[in-house]
Design a protein around this motif. Structure first.
Motif, PDB file in Angstrom:
ATOM      1  N   ASN A 167       0.813  -1.206   0.000  1.00  9.09           N
ATOM      2  CA  ASN A 167       0.000   0.000   0.000  1.00  9.09           C
ATOM      3  C   ASN A 167       0.852   1.264   0.000  1.00  9.09           C
ATOM      4  O   ASN A 167       0.516   2.252  -0.657  1.00  9.09           O
ATOM      5  CB  ASN A 167      -0.957  -0.022   1.185  1.00  9.09           C
ATOM      6  CG  ASN A 167      -2.050  -1.071   1.017  1.00  9.09           C
ATOM      7  OD1 ASN A 167      -2.247  -1.608  -0.066  1.00  9.09           O
ATOM      8  ND2 ASN A 167      -2.749  -1.366   2.102  1.00  9.09           N
ATOM      9  N   ARG A 172      -1.385   1.830  -3.104  1.00  8.76           N
ATOM     10  CA  ARG A 172      -2.592   0.998  -2.988  1.00  8.76           C
ATOM     11  C   ARG A 172      -3.105   0.558  -4.357  1.00  8.76           C
ATOM     12  O   ARG A 172      -4.315   0.511  -4.608  1.00  8.76           O
ATOM     13  CB  ARG A 172      -3.703   1.736  -2.217  1.00  8.76           C
ATOM     14  CG  ARG A 172      -3.330   2.122  -0.801  1.00  8.76           C
ATOM     15  CD  ARG A 172      -4.480   2.803  -0.081  1.00  8.76           C
ATOM     16  NE  ARG A 172      -5.643   1.919  -0.014  1.00  8.76           N
ATOM     17  CZ  ARG A 172      -5.842   0.975   0.917  1.00  8.76           C
ATOM     18  NH1 ARG A 172      -4.938   0.809   1.870  1.00  8.76           N
ATOM     19  NH2 ARG A 172      -6.920   0.228   0.895  1.00  8.76           N
ATOM     20  N   LYS A 174      -4.558  -1.452  -7.290  1.00  8.18           N
ATOM     21  CA  LYS A 174      -5.476  -2.579  -7.392  1.00  8.18           C
ATOM     22  C   LYS A 174      -5.330  -3.310  -8.730  1.00  8.18           C
ATOM     23  O   LYS A 174      -6.158  -4.146  -9.084  1.00  8.18           O
ATOM     24  CB  LYS A 174      -6.913  -2.094  -7.224  1.00  8.18           C
ATOM     25  CG  LYS A 174      -7.184  -1.461  -5.865  1.00  8.18           C
ATOM     26  CD  LYS A 174      -8.622  -0.983  -5.765  1.00  8.18           C
ATOM     27  CE  LYS A 174      -8.884  -0.359  -4.395  1.00  8.18           C
ATOM     28  NZ  LYS A 174     -10.280   0.132  -4.275  1.00  8.18           N
ATOM     29  N   GLY A 177      -4.580  -7.580  -8.446  1.00 12.95           N
ATOM     30  CA  GLY A 177      -5.432  -8.534  -7.746  1.00 12.95           C
ATOM     31  C   GLY A 177      -6.268  -9.438  -8.635  1.00 12.95           C
ATOM     32  O   GLY A 177      -6.398 -10.637  -8.354  1.00 12.95           O
ATOM     33  N   ALA A 197      -4.151  -3.782  -1.158  1.00 17.88           N
ATOM     34  CA  ALA A 197      -5.185  -3.270  -2.055  1.00 17.88           C
ATOM     35  C   ALA A 197      -5.246  -4.106  -3.330  1.00 17.88           C
ATOM     36  O   ALA A 197      -4.221  -4.477  -3.892  1.00 17.88           O
ATOM     37  CB  ALA A 197      -4.888  -1.809  -2.406  1.00 17.88           C
ATOM     38  N   GLY A 198      -6.468  -4.419  -3.753  1.00 19.92           N
ATOM     39  CA  GLY A 198      -6.672  -5.156  -4.993  1.00 19.92           C
ATOM     40  C   GLY A 198      -6.992  -6.621  -4.808  1.00 19.92           C
ATOM     41  O   GLY A 198      -7.497  -7.268  -5.734  1.00 19.92           O
ATOM     42  N   TRP A 199      -6.711  -7.177  -3.626  1.00 23.39           N
ATOM     43  CA  TRP A 199      -6.958  -8.599  -3.387  1.00 23.39           C
ATOM     44  C   TRP A 199      -8.074  -8.778  -2.373  1.00 23.39           C
ATOM     45  O   TRP A 199      -8.127  -8.084  -1.358  1.00 23.39           O
ATOM     46  CB  TRP A 199      -5.706  -9.300  -2.879  1.00 23.39           C
ATOM     47  CG  TRP A 199      -4.726  -9.644  -3.943  1.00 23.39           C
ATOM     48  CD1 TRP A 199      -4.766 -10.696  -4.804  1.00 23.39           C
ATOM     49  CD2 TRP A 199      -3.521  -8.916  -4.271  1.00 23.39           C
ATOM     50  NE1 TRP A 199      -3.678 -10.685  -5.641  1.00 23.39           N
ATOM     51  CE2 TRP A 199      -2.890  -9.599  -5.335  1.00 23.39           C
ATOM     52  CE3 TRP A 199      -2.919  -7.763  -3.764  1.00 23.39           C
ATOM     53  CZ2 TRP A 199      -1.702  -9.175  -5.894  1.00 23.39           C
ATOM     54  CZ3 TRP A 199      -1.729  -7.321  -4.323  1.00 23.39           C
ATOM     55  CH2 TRP A 199      -1.135  -8.024  -5.383  1.00 23.39           C
TER      56      TRP A 199
END
Length: 233
Positions: A167, A172, A174, A177, A197-199
């Motif tokens: 992050n 962060r 995304k 992910g 972030a993203g998962w």
């Protein structure tokens, strides 16, 4: 993973000697590097190991001298195994490091015994936390690495990272992910906690730096059959 990073993750947390109680039914695994040298693979298997990641390369200047024996030994003992690359984004491009990795152990084959190649991207053990790269530049570096691994192997790399580092150093992002499995680094008996972030879920979780298996201790978030499906692609 480096010893310095392990110490940072473990700060204030006692090393776990067994998986978190809620995860006893998940496949156990571990990851090793040159620090483990000649691993007793049969012993690891007897103590519950079902998969392992082996460090192959770092930047474009280092190859694990024990990689060949470790990688073959793991397979001979019946473990599903994969290779990982320790990234140094300040040394060369993502494309160049991915090519070096694949040439020296990071390839993949659809044999049901080989995990997707993995990118270890975490706090810089040699200097500035984010390797002197801005957030957008870091995302571009990771994308270049991923694209080259995909081009050469047909698989997106698994991404090993911690939530705080990701992050902070990617802003962060995304972007990864949806099509990159997460190998989460978090040493805790309380669970995997907040994800990068993203998962929305982790695939592998490195929950301790020591335990019954050689090297770092890991779990796979699924059944043995799901682990084999991941290996088959």
């Amino acid at each position: 993973m480096t010893a310095a990073c392990a110490a940072a993750l473990a700060l204030g947390t006692a090393a776990l000697t067994a998986p978190p109680a809620a995860a006893w039914d998940l496949p156990l695994g571990h990851d090793v590097s040159s620090h483990q040298r000649n691993v007793d693979w049969a012993g690891a298997r007897a103590r519950g190991a079902r998969f392992v990641y082996v460090k192959a390369t770092e930047s474009r200047s280092y190859r694990n001298p024990f990689f060949r024996g470790q990688y073959k030994g793991a397979r001979d003992a019946g473990l599903i195994r994969g290779a990982y690359h320790f990234a140094l984004p300040d040394k060369s491009s993502g494309t160049a490091q991915a090519a070096y990795f694949v040439r020296h152990g990071g390839d993949w084959r659809p044999d049901g015994r080989t995990l997707p190649p993995a990118l270890d991207i975490e706090r810089n053990p040699y200097g500035a936390k984010c390797y002197g790269l801005g957030k957008k530049a870091m995302v571009r570096w990771i994308r270049a690495f991923s694209d080259e691994v995909l081009r050469r192997t047909g698989r997106h790399p698994v991404i090993y990272t911690s939530t705080d580092w990701w992050n902070d150093c990617t802003g962060r992002s995304k972007a990864f992910g949806p099509d990159h499995a997460l190998w989460l680094a978090r040493y805790s008996s309380a669970g995997a906690g907040r994800l990068p972030a993203g998962w929305s879920h982790w695939t592998f979780w490195q929950y301790a730096s020591s335990g019954p298996l050689p090297g770092d201790q890991n779990l796979f978030n699924g059944s043995r059959a799901a682990l084999e499906r991941l290996a088959r692609g």
